[in-house]
Scaffold this motif. Structure first.
Motif: not given
Length: 376
Positions: A14-18, A44-45, A50-51, A359-363
């Motif tokens: 639940x914590x954003x990647x950094x 897969x990443x 996202x759980x 942002x790529x995950x969002x797309x």
């Protein structure tokens, strides 16, 4: 001598990647250090974030990658495949070699490897993440699928290296390590699509588009590409699809209307959800085959009645990593790319940096584009 590098890390669920600085370990026997030059952002990443999957944390994301060898440890116990031994000392690679990373390397000694199923190797199959000596603030860090490729460097076992020609660009080489091998292998090795057959492909990410291309290359007369987004139509056609269908509750009827009311000979599911596996099942003709490529959640249950399993006479099976011997098939695919027999141009829709991966995950979640490739 200590080595430090930046990597994309998820510290907790639940914590954003950094992007953080990580310390690499000293290279031990059987290990290598590789500079990552290109890494694909795979679904897969996203599942690790996202759980859908629940890996241990902190976790370095990424597994689909290519790079160049920086350092090699002493000989380890893992024996490389003879076909990949091209250096005088019998090593899989030398410093400076261009390599694809294999996130599920075969040990060549377990029951599955000895019985011709290295993609099910008991030492690596089903491993979501592990520790390999990399640390963050002095504490161990896990790496996705044993690689953790969304980083400037990685430490991996020597048997995870697959040498490719130096004139193969890093972007293409990275995709061979997951999307292309998985999709092509699903068609060639698992479904074994024959000339003249019809194929439905559900889910048009990097893997699904690779399935479309491979099905056409196998001689399929009809390749029906399916996605939730109309925007994928152009990508599907570029990959070789003969038909494009936007997924709906009437998908099976749409497929049957395009296949003489029979359904397709093959349906290849590249999403990893119970609903799309069920849709693939219903879109396949009596006696046809459903191949599941997408990796889904443990609690997402697929329901089929005992009667329809019997009466439909369909085959339902999974394709793990393209059911491929990576040491043989990745170099073969690399030669096909260099010879012009295999084009990957349609697969890469975005070239990005590490900071752009969220942002790529969002797309990806919105169903936009094909593969985003991190260029390092």
């Amino acid at each position: 001598m200590s080595h430090y590098m930046n990597g994309l890390v998820v510290r907790a669920e639940g914590v954003p990647a950094e992007i953080v600085e990580l310390r690499l370990p000293e290279i031990g026997p059987g290990q290598v250090r590789v500079r990552i030059r290109a890494a694909g952002v795979c679904h897969s990443d996203l599942s690790m974030v996202n759980g859908t999957l629940r890996p241990p944390h902190p976790l370095i994301l990424g597994h689909e990658a290519a790079g160049e060898v920086l350092e090699i440890g002493d000989h380890g116990s893992a024996g490389p495949a003879a076909e990949n031994r091209s250096n005088p000392d019998g090593r899989r690679a030398a410093v400076g070699d261009r390599v694809v990373l294999n996130w599920q390397p075969a040990c060549r000694n377990c029951w599955f490897c000895e019985h011709g199923e290295p993609w099910l190797c008991s030492t690596s199959h089903g491993v979501a993440a592990l520790e390999n000596g990399i640390t963050l603030d002095g504490a161990p860090v896990h790496v996705t699928l044993g690689v953790g490729a969304l980083a400037e460097q990685v430490v991996v076992p020597e048997n995870a290296l697959i040498r490719v020609p130096s004139d193969l660009d890093f972007d293409s080489a990275a995709l061979l390590g997951c999307a292309v091998l998985t999709g092509t292998g699903a068609v060639r090795n698992t479904a074994r699509v024959q000339p003249g057959e019809s194929v439905v492909v559900i889910g048009l990410g990097g893997v699904g588009l690779s399935v479309v291309s491979a099905a056409r290359a196998a001689g399929a007369a009809q390749v029906i590409a399916v996605d939730v987004s109309e925007a994928k139509k152009g990508l599907a056609e570029a990959a070789g699809a003969t038909d494009f269908v936007v997924s709906s509750e009437n998908l099976s009827k749409d497929i049957r209307s395009r296949t003489n009311r029979l359904g397709a000979d093959h349906a290849i599911e590249c999403v990893g959800r119970a609903s799309t596996i069920r849709a693939a099942w219903r879109a396949t003709r009596t006696g046809g085959q459903v191949t599941v490529v997408g990796m889904g959640a443990a609690d997402d249950m697929v329901q089929l009645s005992a009667l329809e399993i019997f009466s439909s006479a369909r085959i339902l099976r999974a394709s793990v990593y393209g059911q491929a011997d990576t040491d043989l098939e990745v170099p073969s695919l690399a030669r096909d790319v260099l010879d012009g027999k295999l084009s990957l141009d349609h697969l890469i829709t975005d070239r990005i940096g590490l900071a752009d991966v969220p942002a790529a995950f969002d797309r990806m979640a919105r169903g936009e584009g094909a593969r985003s490739v991190v260029v390092l």
